[in-house]
Scaffold this active site. Structure first.
Site, PDB file in Angstrom:
ATOM      1  N   LYS A   7       0.822  -1.217   0.000  1.00 56.21           N
ATOM      2  CA  LYS A   7       0.000   0.000   0.000  1.00 56.21           C
ATOM      3  C   LYS A   7       0.857   1.269   0.000  1.00 56.21           C
ATOM      4  CE  LYS A   7      -3.791   0.370   2.457  1.00 56.21           C
ATOM      5  NZ  LYS A   7      -4.670   0.303   3.656  1.00 56.21           N
ATOM      6  N   TYR A  54       7.612  -6.116  -1.727  1.00 54.79           N
ATOM      7  CA  TYR A  54       8.487  -4.930  -1.692  1.00 54.79           C
ATOM      8  C   TYR A  54       8.937  -4.589  -3.106  1.00 54.79           C
ATOM      9  CZ  TYR A  54      12.560  -2.084  -0.177  1.00 54.79           C
ATOM     10  OH  TYR A  54      13.485  -1.084   0.038  1.00 54.79           O
ATOM     11  N   LYS A  76       7.834  -1.215  -5.257  1.00 59.62           N
ATOM     12  CA  LYS A  76       8.796  -0.195  -5.693  1.00 59.62           C
ATOM     13  C   LYS A  76       8.801  -0.072  -7.222  1.00 59.62           C
ATOM     14  CE  LYS A  76      10.690   1.142  -1.719  1.00 59.62           C
ATOM     15  NZ  LYS A  76      10.676   2.524  -1.227  1.00 59.62           N
TER      16      LYS A  76
HETATM   17  P1  NAD Z   1      13.087   2.570   7.879  1.00 55.17           P
HETATM   18  O1  NAD Z   1      12.182   1.428   8.154  1.00 55.17           O
HETATM   19  O2  NAD Z   1      14.035   2.983   8.954  1.00 55.17           O
HETATM   20  O3  NAD Z   1      12.263   3.854   7.460  1.00 55.17           O
HETATM   21  C1  NAD Z   1      11.040   3.796   6.771  1.00 55.17           C
HETATM   22  C2  NAD Z   1      10.062   4.747   7.450  1.00 55.17           C
HETATM   23  O4  NAD Z   1       8.835   4.765   6.704  1.00 55.17           O
HETATM   24  C3  NAD Z   1       9.733   4.338   8.875  1.00 55.17           C
HETATM   25  O5  NAD Z   1       9.926   5.426   9.751  1.00 55.17           O
HETATM   26  C4  NAD Z   1       8.263   3.932   8.790  1.00 55.17           C
HETATM   27  O6  NAD Z   1       7.556   4.138  10.008  1.00 55.17           O
HETATM   28  C5  NAD Z   1       7.775   4.814   7.646  1.00 55.17           C
HETATM   29  N1  NAD Z   1       6.538   4.340   7.021  1.00 55.17           N
HETATM   30  C6  NAD Z   1       6.257   3.091   6.559  1.00 55.17           C
HETATM   31  N2  NAD Z   1       5.006   3.056   6.054  1.00 55.17           N
HETATM   32  C7  NAD Z   1       4.488   4.314   6.183  1.00 55.17           C
HETATM   33  C8  NAD Z   1       3.239   4.915   5.860  1.00 55.17           C
HETATM   34  N3  NAD Z   1       2.254   4.216   5.277  1.00 55.17           N
HETATM   35  N4  NAD Z   1       3.055   6.220   6.154  1.00 55.17           N
HETATM   36  C9  NAD Z   1       4.033   6.962   6.740  1.00 55.17           C
HETATM   37  N5  NAD Z   1       5.236   6.441   7.080  1.00 55.17           N
HETATM   38  C10 NAD Z   1       5.450   5.130   6.810  1.00 55.17           C
HETATM   39  O7  NAD Z   1      13.901   2.218   6.548  1.00 55.17           O
HETATM   40  P2  NAD Z   1      15.074   3.002   5.807  1.00 55.17           P
HETATM   41  O8  NAD Z   1      16.211   2.101   5.680  1.00 55.17           O
HETATM   42  O9  NAD Z   1      15.254   4.335   6.409  1.00 55.17           O
HETATM   43  O10 NAD Z   1      14.441   3.150   4.341  1.00 55.17           O
HETATM   44  C11 NAD Z   1      13.871   4.372   3.908  1.00 55.17           C
HETATM   45  C12 NAD Z   1      13.528   4.283   2.433  1.00 55.17           C
HETATM   46  O11 NAD Z   1      14.707   4.011   1.675  1.00 55.17           O
HETATM   47  C13 NAD Z   1      12.533   3.182   2.086  1.00 55.17           C
HETATM   48  O12 NAD Z   1      11.635   3.677   1.104  1.00 55.17           O
HETATM   49  C14 NAD Z   1      13.390   2.088   1.529  1.00 55.17           C
HETATM   50  O13 NAD Z   1      12.695   1.296   0.604  1.00 55.17           O
HETATM   51  C15 NAD Z   1      14.509   2.864   0.864  1.00 55.17           C
HETATM   52  N6  NAD Z   1      15.732   2.058   0.776  1.00 55.17           N
HETATM   53  C16 NAD Z   1      16.565   1.911   1.835  1.00 55.17           C
HETATM   54  C17 NAD Z   1      17.682   1.112   1.717  1.00 55.17           C
HETATM   55  C18 NAD Z   1      18.654   0.926   2.864  1.00 55.17           C
HETATM   56  O14 NAD Z   1      19.631   0.182   2.692  1.00 55.17           O
HETATM   57  N7  NAD Z   1      18.492   1.554   3.997  1.00 55.17           N
HETATM   58  C19 NAD Z   1      17.947   0.435   0.530  1.00 55.17           C
HETATM   59  C20 NAD Z   1      17.049   0.586  -0.526  1.00 55.17           C
HETATM   60  C21 NAD Z   1      15.960   1.411  -0.405  1.00 55.17           C
END
Ligand code: NAD
Ligand code: UDP
Length: 312
Positions: A91, A145, A149
């Site tokens: 979602k 996931y 994406k």
């Molecule tokens: P994380 O889980 O620490 O942060 C994601 C945040 O999104 C969380 O705070 C969560 O509460 C919030 N969230 C989830 N669903 C939500 C919703 N419906 N409404 C509002 N907030 C919502 O993860 P991260 O590592 O900080 O990743 C952040 C972004 O970067 C993500 O989109 C992830 O796909 C992308 N990403 C991260 C990595 C990595 O290695 N850290 C790699 C590829 C992509």
């Protein structure tokens, strides 16, 4: 002064983005439903230019006033998290991205979508270039996931082409650093927790699968350069220095001075066998490349985990 919305602002990457953008003089609004994030991640920030809004971005997003930039980072990101929240993951990638794009259109804002190396799935091309379309299993457990994406990227390109919204897409490769959740299940926090608590390090499979690990401050610098660039097509951001998961376990044991042993556990389904970003595009278009060594980045992350776990 730029006014910027960060969805997923209470998460690991989001919280580093808040700090970086405040430093650049932006007014920052972080929006998050706290599914996997924590307000502790920005509790140290004391600035009149910062505000937090608790909101699930799969619902209509209302923000008063102008917005110049939107960084859409809301989404579970660890395999454990998205296996636990499969529907929320789908979602937020689909409905949440639609809402964020709608807001960008209404406000005339530039929007940057946080996509992922997972759009390449278990890649048959190595290293992964942006023009590779990927090898994704849509119905496997990781499909929630990966496909969310991929849909988010498609929706973003449609808003760019059909509504002329200024969009940017980053494909982030494995990034680590302070403020990763200790129990989020990703490999670096898991190994650090295990090593610092004297538990066995759980290497999945035979540990020969590879990843390429980028320190969070390098990523954030690249994100800002992409946001403020003219690049409308996806750009990989990550550190191209590739290693096996077994090598990462050994490195963490060495750097923490732990007496923990390594144990092998079953490999999760569809776990990519190799992963390394081709960052030529980021080098050429953004003048960006990572500068933090693994030793330096892990050193800072170990200090953070020690303080969280209250170990010396
Ligand atoms: P994380 O889980 O620490 O942060 C994601 C945040 O999104 C969380 O705070 C969560 O509460 C919030 N969230 C989830 N669903 C939500 C919703 N419906 N409404 C509002 N907030 C919502 O993860 P991260 O590592 O900080 O990743 C952040 C972004 O970067 C993500 O989109 C992830 O796909 C992308 N990403 C991260 C990595 C990595 O290695 N850290 C790699 C590829 C992509
Ligand atoms: N992994 C591991 N032990 C752990 C956690 C993860 O061997 O305790 C492996 C996992 O199977 C994958 C790699 O480490 O091959 C990276 O996993 P992570 O969950 O960090 O993210 P991924 O890159 O798979 O999205």
């Amino acid at each position: 002064m730029a006014r910027t919305l960060i969805t997923g602002g209470a998460g690991f990457v989001g919280s580093h983005l808040i700090e970086y953008l405040l430093e650049k003089g932006h007014e920052v609004i972080a929006m998050d439903n706290l599914l996997t994030g924590d307000v502790e991640n920005f509790a140290h920030i004391d600035s009149e230019k910062f505000r937090f809004v608790k909101h699930d971005v799969t619902n209509y997003i209302h923000i008063d006033g102008e917005i110049d930039y939107i960084l859409h980072f809301a989404s579970p990101a660890s395999p454990i998290d998205y296996l636990e929240h499969p529907i929320q993951t789908l979602k937020v990638g689909s409905l949440g991205t639609h809402k964020a794009l709608g807001l960008a259109k209404a406000k005339g804002a530039v929007i940057l979508l946080a996509s992922t190396s997972e759009v390449y799935g278990d890649p048959l091309v190595h290293p992964q270039r942006e023009d590779y379309w990927g090898n994704v299993n849509p119905i496997g457990p990781r499909g929630v996931y990966d496909e969310a994406k991929r849909f988010a990227e498609a929706m973003t390109m449609a808003y760019q082409r059909f509504h002329n919204v200024e969009t940017r897409i980053v494909r982030i490769f494995n990034t680590y650093g302070p403020r990763m959740r200790i129990f989020d299940g990703r490999v670096v926090p898991n190994f650090l927790k295990q090593a610092l608590q004297g538990e066995d390090l759980t290497v999945y499979g035979d540990g020969s699968q590879t990843r390429s690990f980028c320190y969070v401050s390098d990523l954030v610098e690249g994100l800002f350069r992409l946001l403020t660039s003219e690049e409308k097509e996806p750009v990989n951001l990550g550190n191209p220095s590739e290693m096996t998961v077994l090598e990462m376990a050994e490195k963490i044991i060495e750097m923490t001075g732990s007496k923990s042993k390594i144990v092998l556990k079953p490999l999760p389904s569809d776990d990519p066998k190799v992963r390394q970003p081709d960052i030529r595009k980021a080098r050429e278009k953004l003048g960006w490349e990572p500068t933090t060594s693994l030793e330096e980045g892990l050193g800072k992350t170990i200090s953070y985990f020690k303080s969280k776990l209250k170990v010396e």
